[in-house]
Design a protein around this motif. Structure first.
Motif, PDB file in Angstrom:
ATOM      1  N   ASP A 116       0.823  -1.217   0.000  1.00  0.00           N
ATOM      2  CA  ASP A 116       0.000   0.000   0.000  1.00  0.00           C
ATOM      3  C   ASP A 116       0.855   1.265   0.000  1.00  0.00           C
ATOM      4  O   ASP A 116       1.787   1.397   0.802  1.00  0.00           O
ATOM      5  CB  ASP A 116      -0.899   0.051   1.241  1.00  0.00           C
ATOM      6  CG  ASP A 116      -1.836  -1.139   1.325  1.00  0.00           C
ATOM      7  OD1 ASP A 116      -1.378  -2.262   1.080  1.00  0.00           O
ATOM      8  OD2 ASP A 116      -3.012  -0.943   1.666  1.00  0.00           O
ATOM      9  N   ASN A 176      -7.437  -2.095   5.902  1.00  0.00           N
ATOM     10  CA  ASN A 176      -7.683  -2.575   4.555  1.00  0.00           C
ATOM     11  C   ASN A 176      -8.647  -3.751   4.648  1.00  0.00           C
ATOM     12  O   ASN A 176      -8.363  -4.734   5.328  1.00  0.00           O
ATOM     13  CB  ASN A 176      -6.366  -3.002   3.895  1.00  0.00           C
ATOM     14  CG  ASN A 176      -6.547  -3.416   2.453  1.00  0.00           C
ATOM     15  OD1 ASN A 176      -7.242  -4.377   2.141  1.00  0.00           O
ATOM     16  ND2 ASN A 176      -5.888  -2.702   1.561  1.00  0.00           N
ATOM     17  N   HIS A 178      -9.435  -6.083   2.742  1.00  0.00           N
ATOM     18  CA  HIS A 178      -9.020  -7.351   2.157  1.00  0.00           C
ATOM     19  C   HIS A 178      -7.855  -7.999   2.912  1.00  0.00           C
ATOM     20  O   HIS A 178      -7.841  -9.204   3.131  1.00  0.00           O
ATOM     21  CB  HIS A 178      -8.653  -7.142   0.688  1.00  0.00           C
ATOM     22  CG  HIS A 178      -9.695  -6.403  -0.083  1.00  0.00           C
ATOM     23  ND1 HIS A 178     -10.963  -6.916  -0.303  1.00  0.00           N
ATOM     24  CD2 HIS A 178      -9.677  -5.160  -0.655  1.00  0.00           C
ATOM     25  CE1 HIS A 178     -11.677  -6.042  -0.985  1.00  0.00           C
ATOM     26  NE2 HIS A 178     -10.925  -4.968  -1.218  1.00  0.00           N
ATOM     27  N   GLU A 197     -14.918   0.504  -0.675  1.00  0.00           N
ATOM     28  CA  GLU A 197     -14.759  -0.888  -1.086  1.00  0.00           C
ATOM     29  C   GLU A 197     -13.474  -1.493  -0.529  1.00  0.00           C
ATOM     30  O   GLU A 197     -13.345  -2.715  -0.444  1.00  0.00           O
ATOM     31  CB  GLU A 197     -14.747  -0.974  -2.619  1.00  0.00           C
ATOM     32  CG  GLU A 197     -16.035  -0.523  -3.281  1.00  0.00           C
ATOM     33  CD  GLU A 197     -17.221  -1.381  -2.867  1.00  0.00           C
ATOM     34  OE1 GLU A 197     -17.047  -2.616  -2.779  1.00  0.00           O
ATOM     35  OE2 GLU A 197     -18.299  -0.828  -2.611  1.00  0.00           O
ATOM     36  N   THR A 198     -12.525  -0.641  -0.153  1.00  0.00           N
ATOM     37  CA  THR A 198     -11.224  -1.110   0.327  1.00  0.00           C
ATOM     38  C   THR A 198     -11.006  -0.837   1.805  1.00  0.00           C
ATOM     39  O   THR A 198     -10.381  -1.629   2.509  1.00  0.00           O
ATOM     40  CB  THR A 198     -10.091  -0.431  -0.480  1.00  0.00           C
ATOM     41  OG1 THR A 198     -10.280  -0.707  -1.859  1.00  0.00           O
ATOM     42  CG2 THR A 198      -8.723  -0.927  -0.047  1.00  0.00           C
ATOM     43  N   HIS A 199     -11.544   0.259   2.295  1.00  0.00           N
ATOM     44  CA  HIS A 199     -11.241   0.703   3.649  1.00  0.00           C
ATOM     45  C   HIS A 199     -12.442   0.494   4.568  1.00  0.00           C
ATOM     46  O   HIS A 199     -13.562   0.844   4.209  1.00  0.00           O
ATOM     47  CB  HIS A 199     -10.831   2.179   3.636  1.00  0.00           C
ATOM     48  CG  HIS A 199      -9.717   2.468   2.672  1.00  0.00           C
ATOM     49  ND1 HIS A 199      -9.758   3.496   1.763  1.00  0.00           N
ATOM     50  CD2 HIS A 199      -8.533   1.825   2.469  1.00  0.00           C
ATOM     51  CE1 HIS A 199      -8.645   3.497   1.044  1.00  0.00           C
ATOM     52  NE2 HIS A 199      -7.889   2.488   1.455  1.00  0.00           N
TER      53      HIS A 199
END
Length: 363
Positions: A116, A176, A178, A197-199
């Motif tokens: 990241d 995150n 994922h 969608e990520t965090h």
């Protein structure tokens, strides 16, 4: 046969331990397990309040370790802006047990950090310490090289220290979705861009906090069997909360959990101790006198009182002479500098990562 309450010392009763005593003279709040003296090598990490702790140690001639002092050409103001000498290594604030576990895993187990990177305006920010370079890094390679220096500083700190002081500050964090990796702040605040969608927001519960800190103790012990750990809880309230609660209730929730975790970790672990700076600043008996008008920033008088209690309780417990409240700083091999700056002002405290959230409050 006498019952257990007949022969207790005065500090075990509220009237003789608190109500009949001037609050400035309340003593014995800490029964230290660890004999800390001027030769003890001390490492500090954690939330904003930990900065006060390290400064007070240096000001009184104690051996606080600065494993990442930065280039000698920097001025004190530049050193502060770039987080050199803020903590024993240049991680910036480590607010949660999970964040500390991450850093120690990357450093001590040599696990590669996630890929990241946050980009803003053509500059690159480390998601795990986004404030250490105020204008960001020029390249991803520069960012990762700088992080490697910090990871090596953590290794050296843990391997050579006698006491590792960690100030726990928050239970709320952003991860995150994922990978489960935890960020220093919410993406999009200091740098980067928020992506639902990520965090994802997390508010760690007691079991998770205890599991993370237990893992931290294992990592530290594996790297240095003689290392002692001194835990504290930051008395500084939350700047903002994403929990859905009022910020006052959210603060009480977070601090209560962290305080309970600290107590749980002490049981059966003689190398783990807890110092009650949180209680000294926040308890109602002190009537809020140690807070600035914003009811959040801790005044220098509060920091001084906390540290007086710290050194006085060590002197009492181990029957050694009490050290003066203020000494000129002494150079130590690990310090990298003999300069000691004044206590943080309210404006300087805004450089703490969490403080950026105040900028988003409604006018």
């Amino acid at each position: 046969m006498p019952h257990p309450y007949e022969d207790l010392p005065p500090d075990r009763y509220w009237r003789t331990g608190v109500a009949d005593v001037d609050v400035q003279d309340i003593a014995g709040l800490w029964k230290p397990r660890l004999h800390i003296n001027s030769r003890t090598r001390i490492v500090t990490a954690g939330s904003c309040f930990a900065q006060h702790f390290s400064r007070a140690l240096v000001a009184r001639g104690y051996r606080w370790m600065n494993l990442e002092p930065g280039p000698a050409t920097l001025t004190p103001a530049q050193r502060h802006d770039y987080h050199y000498g803020t903590f024993s290594f240049r991680t910036g604030n480590i607010y949660t047990p999970r964040m500390l576990r991450q850093w120690l895993t990357w450093a001590l187990e040599r696990v590669a950090p996630p890929e990241d990177v946050w980009e803003t305006g053509g500059r690159f920010f480390d998601p795990f310490r986004p404030a250490v370079e105020p204008d960001g890094f020029a390249s991803v390679e520069e960012l990762r090289a700088s992080r490697e220096v910090t990871l090596e500083a953590i290794r050296q700190a843990v391997a050579t220290a006698h006491v590792f002081v960690f100030t726990m500050g928050l239970t709320e964090a952003w991860q995150n979705r994922h990978s489960g990796t935890e960020y220093a702040v919410c993406p999009g605040t200091i740098a980067g861009e928020f992506d639902p969608e990520t965090h994802v927001f997390v508010n760690h519960r007691f079991a998770a906090l205890l599991d993370d800190m237990t893992a931290v103790l294992r990592l530290l012990a594996k790297a240095n069997r003689r290392l002692n750990v001194l835990l504290t809880v930051s008395p500084v309230p939350l700047t903002a909360t994403a929990s859905g609660q009022h910020v006052l209730a959210a603060t009480s929730h977070s601090k209560s959990l962290l305080r309970a975790v600290a107590s749980e970790l002490m049981h059966g672990r003689p190398r783990v101790d807890y110092f009650p700076s949180y209680e000294i600043i926040t308890h109602p008996v002190y009537r809020g006198q140690f807070f600035a008008p914003n009811l959040r920033s801790v005044l220098p008088e509060g920091v001084d009182h906390v540290m007086r209690c710290f050194f006085r309780d060590i002197a009492t417990q181990f029957n050694v002479p009490a050290r003066p409240d203020v000494l000129q700083p002494e150079a130590s091999p690990a310090s990298g500098s003999t300069e000691t700056e004044a206590e943080l002002t309210e404006a300087e405290e805004l450089r703490c990562e969490e403080e950026i959230l105040a900028a988003f409050a409604p006018r």
